[in-house]
Structures are given as structure tokens and as C-alpha cells.
Design a protein around this motif. Structure first.
Motif, short mmCIF file in Angstrom:
data_model
loop_
_atom_site.label_atom_id
_atom_site.label_comp_id
_atom_site.label_asym_id
_atom_site.label_seq_id
_atom_site.Cartn_x
_atom_site.Cartn_y
_atom_site.Cartn_z
N PHE A 104 -14.61 8.84 -37.45
CA PHE A 104 -15.62 9.49 -38.29
C PHE A 104 -16.04 10.79 -37.62
CE2 PHE A 104 -19.95 9.99 -40.00
CZ PHE A 104 -19.67 9.88 -41.35
N LYS A 105 -15.57 11.90 -38.15
CA LYS A 105 -15.75 13.20 -37.52
C LYS A 105 -17.13 13.81 -37.73
CE LYS A 105 -10.86 14.07 -37.81
NZ LYS A 105 -9.94 14.03 -38.89
N ALA A 106 -17.91 13.23 -38.65
CA ALA A 106 -19.24 13.79 -38.95
C ALA A 106 -20.31 13.28 -37.99
CB ALA A 106 -19.62 13.46 -40.39
N GLY A 107 -19.95 12.44 -37.04
CA GLY A 107 -20.90 11.94 -36.05
C GLY A 107 -21.38 10.55 -36.38
N GLY A 108 -21.23 9.66 -35.43
CA GLY A 108 -21.60 8.27 -35.63
C GLY A 108 -23.07 8.06 -35.91
N ASP A 109 -23.93 8.90 -35.32
CA ASP A 109 -25.36 8.78 -35.59
C ASP A 109 -25.67 9.05 -37.05
OD1 ASP A 109 -25.94 8.14 -32.95
OD2 ASP A 109 -26.39 10.21 -32.39
N ILE B 248 -14.68 10.49 -29.52
CA ILE B 248 -14.34 10.05 -30.87
C ILE B 248 -15.30 8.96 -31.32
CG2 ILE B 248 -12.57 8.96 -32.30
CD1 ILE B 248 -10.49 10.18 -30.39
N ASP B 249 -15.93 9.18 -32.49
CA ASP B 249 -16.78 8.17 -33.09
C ASP B 249 -15.94 7.33 -34.03
OD1 ASP B 249 -19.29 8.85 -31.94
OD2 ASP B 249 -19.46 10.54 -33.32
N LEU B 250 -16.06 6.03 -33.89
CA LEU B 250 -15.36 5.09 -34.77
C LEU B 250 -16.37 4.27 -35.56
CD1 LEU B 250 -12.64 3.67 -32.35
CD2 LEU B 250 -12.28 5.26 -34.24
N VAL B 251 -16.13 4.17 -36.86
CA VAL B 251 -16.90 3.28 -37.71
C VAL B 251 -16.04 2.04 -37.91
CG1 VAL B 251 -17.85 2.91 -40.01
CG2 VAL B 251 -18.12 5.14 -38.89
N THR B 252 -16.55 0.90 -37.50
CA THR B 252 -15.80 -0.35 -37.63
C THR B 252 -16.48 -1.23 -38.66
OG1 THR B 252 -15.11 -0.23 -35.32
CG2 THR B 252 -14.92 -2.38 -36.41
N ILE C 199 -18.36 9.60 -47.24
CA ILE C 199 -19.54 10.03 -46.49
C ILE C 199 -19.18 11.21 -45.59
CG2 ILE C 199 -21.21 9.36 -44.72
CD1 ILE C 199 -21.00 6.48 -45.93
N GLU C 200 -18.04 11.11 -44.94
CA GLU C 200 -17.59 12.20 -44.07
C GLU C 200 -17.36 13.48 -44.88
OE1 GLU C 200 -14.82 11.99 -40.39
OE2 GLU C 200 -13.54 12.27 -42.17
N ASP C 201 -16.67 13.36 -46.01
CA ASP C 201 -16.43 14.52 -46.87
C ASP C 201 -17.74 15.12 -47.38
OD1 ASP C 201 -13.71 14.20 -46.51
OD2 ASP C 201 -13.35 13.31 -48.50
N HIS C 202 -18.66 14.26 -47.76
CA HIS C 202 -19.97 14.72 -48.26
C HIS C 202 -20.70 15.49 -47.17
CE1 HIS C 202 -23.67 14.68 -50.61
NE2 HIS C 202 -24.29 14.30 -49.51
N HIS C 203 -20.65 14.98 -45.95
CA HIS C 203 -21.34 15.63 -44.83
C HIS C 203 -20.76 17.03 -44.55
CE1 HIS C 203 -23.77 15.87 -41.23
NE2 HIS C 203 -22.69 16.28 -40.58
#
Length: 153
Positions: free
Chosen positions: A13-18, A112-116, A145-149
């Protein structure tokens, strides 16, 4: 006797895990803006968003059908950026599965942030398929969500 299963997908997730964790914790009703084709709304039924014991009702579209699902937040671990939901009612999931739990965990490995996404379930009988399409659905929401961000169409 039911069959237990567990499906797991980890997505970069490139938009940041937070960003991802905070959206699900404090503003799940905003998911309909990031993924309007898949999520139409999230209503708070009881408690407060982001708190253990909160009951929420999702309105969503899966496999071309509009559905609803009521869930309770069973675990909220801020340090691990983990939220665990237990399905209470609604949707067709509980017609197929005796239990259906969804865990979202955000972790950082290196830069790298990972969404699991973890789906744990007990099928009602041997004829029920594993919920692969639901796992794919959650992967698609993560991408939305990433695209929206990043402002992508």
C-alpha cells in the motif's frame, strides 16, 4: 461438521499504512468515496467507530449484488494497526458460513507498508466454496483506496 478455513492476502500500500488504518478505524463511512462501486455506506449501529464492541452495518456490492452485513469490532490494536471484525448478521455470508471473521492488519517492513486481509471462517457443509471472491473484493478495495488517495480515476 463444518470445515474451518483461513485465507490471507498481503498487498503493498503505497499511500501509507497510517492512512489506511485511520480510514477503517475512524472514518469507515468515507470508504464509499474511495470505493463507490464496492462500498455504498457504513452505518454506526452501536458504540463508537474505532472502539471494541462497536456494531456497524456495511452496505456494499459484491458480485453485482447489493448486500448488507452487520459486524462487531472484536479487537482493536492501535500499536499493531489491527482491526478484527466478527460477522453478526446480514449478507449471504452467514448462510454459507457458520462464522466469518475479517482481520485487517497494517505492517511496515523496511519502507514498504503492507495491508494484510485475513478471512477466517467455518463453512456450513462440504459443498460450500472457500470465499476467494471476498478476498479478491478486499484486495480491490485496498487498490481503490490507494488510487483515491493519489487522485487516480
Amino acid at each position: 461438521m463444518g470445515l474451518h478455513g483461513k485465507l490471507v492476502a498481503a498487498i503493498e500500500f503505497k499511500a501509507g499504512g497510517d492512512v489506511f488504518h485511520e480510514l477503517f478505524k475512524h472514518k469507515p463511512e468515507h470508504l464509499s468515496k474511495a470505493s463507490p462501486i464496492r462500498v455504498q455506506g457504513c452505518d454506526l449501529i452501536q458504540g463508537q467507530f474505532g472502539q471494541v464492541g462497536a456494531i456497524i452495518c456495511w452496505r456494499y456490492t459484491h458480485e453485482g449484488k447489493e448486500k448488507k452485513a452487520k459486524q462487531v469490532i472484536r479487537v482493536m490494536d492501535e500499536e499493531k494497526k489491527l482491526i478484527e471484525y466478527e460477522m453478526l448478521e446480514g449478507s449471504d455470508l452467514l448462510q454459507l458460513y457458520k462464522t466469518f471473521d475479517i482481520t485487517i492488519h497494517v505492517e511496515t517492513k523496511g519502507n514498504i507498508d503492507l495491508v494484510t486481509w485475513t478471512l477466517e471462517y467455518e463453512m456450513c457443509n462440504d459443498d460450500v466454496e472457500h470465499p476467494m471472491s471476498m478476498l479478491s473484493y478486499f484486495i480491490d478495495i485496498t487498490k481503490d483506496i490507494e488510487d483515491h488517495h493519489f487522485g487516480k480515476p
